[in-house]
Write a protein that holds these residues in place. Structure first.
Motif, PDB file in Angstrom:
ATOM      1  N   PRO C 105      -3.706  10.327   5.656  1.00  0.00           N
ATOM      2  CA  PRO C 105      -2.445   9.743   5.161  1.00  0.00           C
ATOM      3  C   PRO C 105      -1.486   9.310   6.251  1.00  0.00           C
ATOM      4  O   PRO C 105      -0.886   8.232   6.148  1.00  0.00           O
ATOM      5  CB  PRO C 105      -1.835  10.888   4.333  1.00  0.00           C
ATOM      6  N   ARG C 106      -1.308  10.141   7.278  1.00  0.00           N
ATOM      7  CA  ARG C 106      -0.329   9.757   8.306  1.00  0.00           C
ATOM      8  C   ARG C 106      -0.786   8.525   9.068  1.00  0.00           C
ATOM      9  O   ARG C 106      -0.013   7.609   9.321  1.00  0.00           O
ATOM     10  CB  ARG C 106      -0.117  10.906   9.290  1.00  0.00           C
ATOM     11  N   THR C 108      -2.822   6.265   8.050  1.00  0.00           N
ATOM     12  CA  THR C 108      -2.774   5.115   7.154  1.00  0.00           C
ATOM     13  C   THR C 108      -1.351   4.613   7.005  1.00  0.00           C
ATOM     14  O   THR C 108      -1.097   3.411   7.044  1.00  0.00           O
ATOM     15  CB  THR C 108      -3.346   5.508   5.790  1.00  0.00           C
ATOM     16  N   SER C 109      -0.408   5.539   6.842  1.00  0.00           N
ATOM     17  CA  SER C 109       0.992   5.117   6.683  1.00  0.00           C
ATOM     18  C   SER C 109       1.483   4.358   7.892  1.00  0.00           C
ATOM     19  O   SER C 109       2.118   3.307   7.756  1.00  0.00           O
ATOM     20  CB  SER C 109       1.892   6.338   6.476  1.00  0.00           C
ATOM     21  N   PHE C 112       0.136   0.918   7.904  1.00  0.00           N
ATOM     22  CA  PHE C 112       0.792   0.021   6.958  1.00  0.00           C
ATOM     23  C   PHE C 112       2.120  -0.467   7.492  1.00  0.00           C
ATOM     24  O   PHE C 112       2.497  -1.619   7.307  1.00  0.00           O
ATOM     25  CB  PHE C 112       1.008   0.729   5.622  1.00  0.00           C
ATOM     26  N   VAL C 148       7.203  -0.214   0.566  1.00  0.00           N
ATOM     27  CA  VAL C 148       7.051   0.916   1.495  1.00  0.00           C
ATOM     28  C   VAL C 148       6.882   2.266   0.794  1.00  0.00           C
ATOM     29  O   VAL C 148       5.955   3.007   1.115  1.00  0.00           O
ATOM     30  CB  VAL C 148       8.223   0.948   2.509  1.00  0.00           C
ATOM     31  N   LEU C 151       3.433   2.514  -0.491  1.00  0.00           N
ATOM     32  CA  LEU C 151       2.440   2.629   0.569  1.00  0.00           C
ATOM     33  C   LEU C 151       2.403   4.048   1.131  1.00  0.00           C
ATOM     34  O   LEU C 151       1.355   4.555   1.483  1.00  0.00           O
ATOM     35  CB  LEU C 151       2.752   1.639   1.697  1.00  0.00           C
ATOM     36  N   ILE C 152       3.561   4.670   1.214  1.00  0.00           N
ATOM     37  CA  ILE C 152       3.599   6.005   1.807  1.00  0.00           C
ATOM     38  C   ILE C 152       3.148   7.057   0.807  1.00  0.00           C
ATOM     39  O   ILE C 152       2.560   8.067   1.183  1.00  0.00           O
ATOM     40  CB  ILE C 152       5.026   6.334   2.305  1.00  0.00           C
ATOM     41  N   VAL C 155      -0.969   6.496  -0.759  1.00  0.00           N
ATOM     42  CA  VAL C 155      -2.035   6.866   0.151  1.00  0.00           C
ATOM     43  C   VAL C 155      -2.461   8.332   0.070  1.00  0.00           C
ATOM     44  O   VAL C 155      -3.644   8.612  -0.018  1.00  0.00           O
ATOM     45  CB  VAL C 155      -1.626   6.497   1.597  1.00  0.00           C
TER      46      VAL C 155
END
Lengths: 220, 225, 217
Positions: C105-106, C108-109, C112, C148, C151-152, C155
């Motif tokens: 997740p981190r 990926t964030s 993005f 945003v 997206l955060i 994920v």
């Protein structure tokens, strides 16, 4: 639903209207107030901002500073709704090439919420002398016919304010003559602002806005 | 006196009909989009073969193909106006919001038309297992709604720039990514028998958020030239 | 002048402290040091994004190009810090878990955010007129603002987590040795000051460029 004129006075105002392209000021602190019906000529050399001024009044452009206002029956019309109160015709007004002349006008009338859009479109086409060209695609029209189509579009819902930018362009002599008499006619019914350097059209005007290279205009 | 508020609905409807008519007369948009979708599908199928067992990959491939088709075609409706210089006409007959809604509805119809062809072909070519149609259709529906809302808004921006297709794809990708993620996850879930409510909620929420943002932002889109 | 010097000393001093004074986190070993750069860089990325978006909205409301200068400058600097955060994160991931990129997740964030910055700047580069550029970029900022949070938060539900959550939780308590905490917060402040300083420089350049365009035209 057509505009009810006569008792509906329409006022067009500019208050310290300034517009810049980049850093170049087209005009600065332009102020005027005109009440319809009547004819106002916007004159000035090329590049002095005649077209820009009409676009600003039509609500198509947001001014760099200052404001323009359209008032009808005491109520100021917000810029987003201005298009419902004006008729606009300018050389850069293009129609949908794949639609016929009539379809273009019917679409415009329908989008504006007018009744009987097709009938209204036909009637306007007749008024500008295009009745035989209803079903021709817009991209098949000659430049003179396209100009008439623009005028038909401008008149679509009998607007209290007509903004015409070089209305005589692409018209032959006969066309310009009938245009002049047509403008004089309309000027008794609504407020017409014409951007033009044509002497004949300019002479019809009771009032003027002079745009010069200095960018300061004064109603005559 | 001009017509009042109800004419926004009529404006949207008029614009939608105009778009359909223009599209029908020129037809290059739909043709190109379908061709593109079928081509990407065929390439994928040719390269990957039948994937009956890998529903996770299938889910991803389906949405990648749909995304590509969307990116290749949803900008046309605004680009055509810009290139034909007809935005002036449009802005003189309708408010920005009406224009936006009309174009959005058209893009949705467009997307659905593409999906009607692409999804069945995909299922057949890729040897996909039978889907749970309820959940799949729900995901396709909400996913398309969100996709349409985001892509149309970005297209309205891009049409006013120098850039075209590549810029549209790059600029809309971050906006469309949540849709892609949720839709892929949901599509995978419907094949594995899991519930899709979380993904559907997400897609719905995102679609609503995008539509709300659109309503606020479209007024600022066309103010010059 | 003095402020710049002090900032330099501050950051330099605390970097030295990071290597010589602060202890290691047992689980992370030598890689502990990365957190003093990686997390502040990620923080500045987010700060810059917020700064840019706020000014974009202000531009739409007030039409003052100064807001656009601020938004654009913040986006450029944010992109820079985002690259730093991404790369440092990747290096850390390699050292800790053996792979540069895992789409946790981190990671990926932050990726993005990189995409959003890149898209915003790409959009800007495709428009020549300053007012139109400012306006369209601001509208895109508005859309990104909606994207945003999705997206955060989308994920984490879809990909598994490799991040050492119990130890470093940016949302909650920082469960670290006091010395680590001191250096960390000191560098966090240092990076933030660095951002504002570079931002002010970039905005000044933007103002000059804008004026120069006028005289050339």
């Amino acid at each position: 639903m057509s505009a009810a004129l006569g008792d509906e006075g329409v006022t067009v105002e500019a208050r310290a209207l300034t517009h810049r392209y980049g850093h170049r000021a087209v005009f600065e602190r332009l102020s005027f107030s005109f009440r319809g019906p009547g004819i106002v000529a916007v004159r000035g050399p090329n590049g002095s901002g005649k077209s820009t001024l009409l676009r600003l009044l039509a609500g198509l452009l947001r001014p760099s500073s200052g404001e323009s206002a359209l008032t009808a029956g005491g109520r100021t019309i917000p810029p987003r709704e201005r298009h419902r109160w004006i008729g606009y015709a300018a050389p850069d007004l293009a129609f949908y090439p794949e639609l016929t002349a009539l379809e273009n006008l019917s679409f415009a009338a329908e989008a504006r919420g007018l009744s009987s859009p097709a009938k209204r479109g036909r009637e306007r086409l007749r008024k500008v002398g295009l009745e035989g060209r209803e079903n021709e695609r817009a991209d098949a029209l000659s430049s003179g016919m396209a100009q008439r189509l623009r005028l038909a579009f401008a008149l679509l819902d009998d607007p209290p304010l007509l903004l015409l930018d070089e209305p005589g362009s692409h018209l032959d002599d006969e066309g310009r003559r009938s245009l002049a008499s047509w403008i004089g006619d309309e000027g008794s019914r609504r407020l017409v602002m014409i951007a033009t350097n044509d002497e004949r059209e300019g002479a019809l005007a009771g009032q003027r806005v002079e745009l010069g290279s200095r960018g300061v205009g004064d109603p005559a | 006196m001009p017509a009042s508020g109800s004419s926004s609905g009529r404006a949207v409807w008029a614009i939608l009909r105009k778009e359909c008519r223009s599209e029908w007369r020129t037809r290059y948009g739909l043709n190109a989009a379908l061709l593109f979708a079928v081509t990407s599908l065929a390439s994928t199928s040719f390269a990957v073969g039948r994937m009956s067992d890998r529903t996770d990959v299938l889910a991803a491939l389906l949405w990648v193909v749909l995304l590509f088709a969307a990116l290749a075609s949803l900008a046309h409706t605004f680009v055509r106006e810009t290139e034909g210089h007809t935005m002036t006409l449009l802005r003189l007959v309708a408010t920005p919001t009406s224009i936006a809604l009309g174009k959005l509805l058209f893009n949705l119809l467009f997307l659905i038309s593409i999906e009607l062809v692409t999804v069945p072909l995909f299922l057949i070519f890729m040897g996909a297992p039978a889907p749970r149609w309820g959940p799949l259709l729900a995901i396709l529906g909400l996913g398309s709604l969100a996709l349409g809302a985001g892509a149309t808004l970005v297209a309205a921006i891009i049409a006013q720039t120098r850039g075209r297709g590549a810029l549209f794809a790059g600029v809309s990708f971050p906006v469309l990514l949540p849709i892609l993620a949720a839709a892929v996850s949901g599509t995978r879930a419907q094949w594995s028998g899991a519930p899709v409510t979380a993904e559907l909620r997400l897609l719905a929420a995102y679609a609503v958020a995008l539509l709300a943002a659109s309503l606020l932002l479209y007024d600022h889109l066309w103010e010059d030239a | 002048m003095i402020a710049r010097g002090l900032l330099l000393l501050w950051i330099a001093g605390w970097i030295v402290a990071a290597f010589l004074w602060a202890p290691l986190v047992p689980v992370l070993g030598e890689t502990t040091r990365v957190l003093y750069f990686h997390i502040p860089a990620a923080w500045v990325t987010v700060l810059a994004l917020g700064w840019s978006m706020v000014h974009s909205l202000l531009y739409l409301k007030r039409r003052n190009l100064e807001h656009d200068h601020q938004a654009a400058a913040a986006a450029e600097i944010g992109l820079l810090f985002c690259v730093v955060a991404t790369v440092s994160g990747a290096l850390w991931a390699k050292a800790m878990w053996g792979a540069y990129w895992n789409w946790d997740p981190r990671e990926t964030s932050i990726f993005f955010l990189l995409l959003i910055y890149a898209a915003y700047l790409a959009l800007r580069s495709a428009i020549d007129q300053p007012e139109r550029r400012a306006r369209l970029a601001a509208v895109y900022s508005g859309i990104a603002f909606v994207s945003v949070p999705f997206l955060i938060f989308v994920v984490p539900r879809i990909y598994f987590s490799l991040h050492p959550d119990p130890l470093i939780n940016p949302r909650g308590k920082v469960d670290m040795d006091p010395r680590i905490r001191v250096v960390f917060f000191a560098l966090l402040v240092g990076f933030t000051m660095l951002f504002f300083w570079v931002q002010s420089l970039r905005v000044r350049v933007a103002r000059v460029e804008h004026r120069r365009q006028g005289s050339v035209a």
